[in-house]
Design an enzyme around this catalytic site. Structure first.
Site, PDB file in Angstrom:
ATOM      1  CD  GLU A  67       0.318   3.087   1.394  1.00 38.66           C
ATOM      2  OE1 GLU A  67       0.861   2.042   1.798  1.00 38.66           O
ATOM      3  OE2 GLU A  67       0.299   4.135   2.061  1.00 38.66           O
ATOM      4  CD  GLU A 111      -3.209   5.477   4.390  1.00 32.33           C
ATOM      5  OE1 GLU A 111      -2.136   5.188   4.972  1.00 32.33           O
ATOM      6  OE2 GLU A 111      -3.887   4.635   3.787  1.00 32.33           O
TER       7      GLU A 111
HETATM    8  C1  FCB Z   1       0.060   2.866   5.063  1.00 27.10           C
HETATM    9  C2  FCB Z   1      -1.151   1.994   4.875  1.00 27.10           C
HETATM   10  C3  FCB Z   1      -2.119   2.024   6.012  1.00 27.10           C
HETATM   11  C4  FCB Z   1      -1.416   2.079   7.352  1.00 27.10           C
HETATM   12  C5  FCB Z   1      -0.368   3.163   7.366  1.00 27.10           C
HETATM   13  C6  FCB Z   1       0.351   3.316   8.679  1.00 27.10           C
HETATM   14  O1  FCB Z   1       1.107   2.368   4.308  1.00 27.10           O
HETATM   15  O2  FCB Z   1      -1.858   2.377   3.714  1.00 27.10           O
HETATM   16  O3  FCB Z   1      -2.965   0.922   5.886  1.00 27.10           O
HETATM   17  O4  FCB Z   1      -0.920   0.846   7.683  1.00 27.10           O
HETATM   18  O5  FCB Z   1       0.569   2.905   6.359  1.00 27.10           O
END
Ligand code: FCB
Length: 484
Positions: free
Chosen positions: A202, A390
């Site tokens: 990210e 994620e």
């Molecule tokens: C993302 C992050 C991760 C976590 C989630 C909820 O942006 O990569 O570390 O904090 O959000």
């Protein structure tokens, strides 16, 4: 982490109940569907869980680890909710064997974790710390012994503080260079057993939020010119690391990144809105994903930034556009777009105040991101291997009188996202795997421990882990390979 949005709830109602325009009638009952065949995923689909070093490891001063920018930041008053830090967190550094058992009982086949750069190179570069890398040796060996494939992220925001002190961190291309050195070293040490590496997690969160908005480490508020250079050094670090990983690996490994691209969702699925969302997707992601996938900054981005545009060389762009074996996208919330007669052909559609979100105010619910993410990647950039690196949500979890945690809201969130992922797979978009964020509750950056994202509940007094309803649910989905 864009506070993006999306509307979703209204479409499903009547149709899902089978009540067509004519309502419930005397028509013959539908043929019974074997629940095992409902939204079934291919057997090869990869189900996993994700975490990150600073969020779960603790052991901040153990075995030669030195501070990262997040240690420094979280210890400054007022930066993190309730003054909380990752000093102990959920102690995965010591409890990883137990966490691997949790994963085994879920049936996941892959674990995405991150390597803490300040464990491996406590000063950012120079002499590697044997005890630091040895921890990841132990973790990887234990995962493999449990039949779980390690997916290692090299940078999930815990930059060695020494690099921040010496060079201003990502303000300097020295940091990009040292990141590649560290990435190459880690790949050299682990690639005999680790087949999948993510360079960076990210971009916008540690560049924009860390160096321009000051809400994440290192907490700076730099003007646009410097911010854009920080962004450039981040994507450059990614490109240099790709090369270093491949050059140092002992066998062919797969390398990619995990990016929180803004997923642009057409307000309605008509051709004009879809085309508008596609155009928006390239443009709103211009500094990061688009640059990585095209090896070029869009003219529109450079024109918009004008005198503040980043400085770069053609060689930088060649590295940034290096070949990827897969593209990982972290998907949480949607950004809606519509067709518009305004020159650029698209316009954002902000969410109305009543738009639903999960416990984190930015986490607007829009499951279609798991469909549009893979589809845009294929249609725009011809990406052939997409991982959801994620997806998951915060919820106000409470332990009930019977000791269980009935997080029906998280189950709702997950179920709807799985349906959208299934649609992507069924239509033939190149989605091959999914990592749920997160295995356990953990340190949620500036929110400290006040936001819980785990499917295992952590009692922060005892560090005991308890499966939530969502863990039982995920286990069932994995076992049946279908949305249940
Ligand atoms: C993302 C992050 C991760 C976590 C989630 C909820 O942006 O990569 O570390 O904090 O959000």
């Amino acid at each position: 982490m864009q506070p993006t949005r999306r509307n979703f709830a209204t479409l499903s109602g009547a149709a899902a109940l089978g009540l067509g325009a004519r309502g419930a009638s005397s028509a013959a009952p539908p043929a019974p569907v074997n629940p095992r065949d409902y939204c079934r995923f291919p057997d090869t689909f990869l189900w996993g869980c994700a975490t990150a070093s600073y969020q779960v490891e603790g052991a901040a001063e153990e075995d030669g680890r030195k501070p990262s920018v997040w240690d420094t930041f979280s210890h400054q008053p007022g930066k993190v909710a309730k003054g909380q830090t990752g000093d102990v967190s959920v102690d995965q550094y010591h409890r990883f064997p137990q966490d691997i058992q949790l994963m085994k009982s879920l049936g996941v086949k892959a674990y995405r974790f991150s390597i803490a750069w300040p464990r491996v190179f406590p000063d950012g570069f120079g002499q590697p710390n044997e005890k630091g890398i040895a921890f990841y040796d132990r973790l990887v060996d234990a995962l493999l012994a449990a039949g779980i494939e390690p997916y290692a992220t090299l940078f999930h925001w815990d930059l060695p503080q020494a690099l921040e002190d010496k060079f201003g961190g990502w303000q300097s291309r020295e940091t990009s260079k040292y990141f590649a050195e560290y990435a190459g070293y880690a790949a050299g040490r682990l690639s005999d057993r680790v087949s999948h590496f993510f360079t960076i997690n990210e971009f916008s969160c540690f560049t924009d939020l860390g160096y321009a908005y000051g809400v994440f480490a290192p907490g700076l508020k730099l003007p646009p010119k410097q911010r854009n250079q920080v962004r450039h050094h981040a994507v450059l670090g990614h490109g240099m690391a790709l090369q270093a990983i491949r050059a140092s690996a002992h066998r062919p490994v797969q390398a990619g990144l995990a990016e929180n691209a803004t997923i642009c969702v057409p307000v309605i699925e008509t051709e004009p809105h879809i085309a508008a969302a596609r155009r928006a997707m390239r443009q709103v992601n211009a500094p990061f994903l688009t640059a990585v996938l095209e090896g070029k900054y869009m003219d529109e981005y450079l024109a918009e930034e004008g005198a503040n545009a980043p400085e770069f060389t053609p060689e930088d762009m060649r590295l940034i556009g290096g070949r990827l074996d897969f593209v990982g996208i972290n998907c949480y919330a949607p950004a809606y777009f519509r067709a518009a007669d305004n020159g650029q052909g698209f316009a954002p559609v902000p969410n109305p105040p009543s738009y639903p979100h999960m416990a984190s105010p930015w986490l607007f619910i829009g499951p279609q991101i798991l469909y549009w993410g893979p589809r845009h990647l294929k249609e725009i950039w011809n990406v052939n291997n997409v991982l959801i690196t994620e997806n998951g949500c915060s919820a106000d979890d409470k332990v009930a009188a019977d000791g269980h945690i009935y997080d029906t809201d998280r189950v709702m969130y997950l179920r709807n996202h799985f349906v959208a992922a299934h649609r992507a797979v069924t239509e033939g978009w190149p989605l091959t795997g999914y990592f749920l964020w997160s295995l356990v509750d953990n340190f949620e950056w500036a929110d400290g421990y006040t936001k819980r994202f785990g499917i295992y509940y952590v009692n922060y007094e005892t560090l005991e882990r308890t499966p939530k309803l969502s863990a039982d649910y995920y286990k069932e989905v994995i076992a049946r390979r279908s949305v249940v």
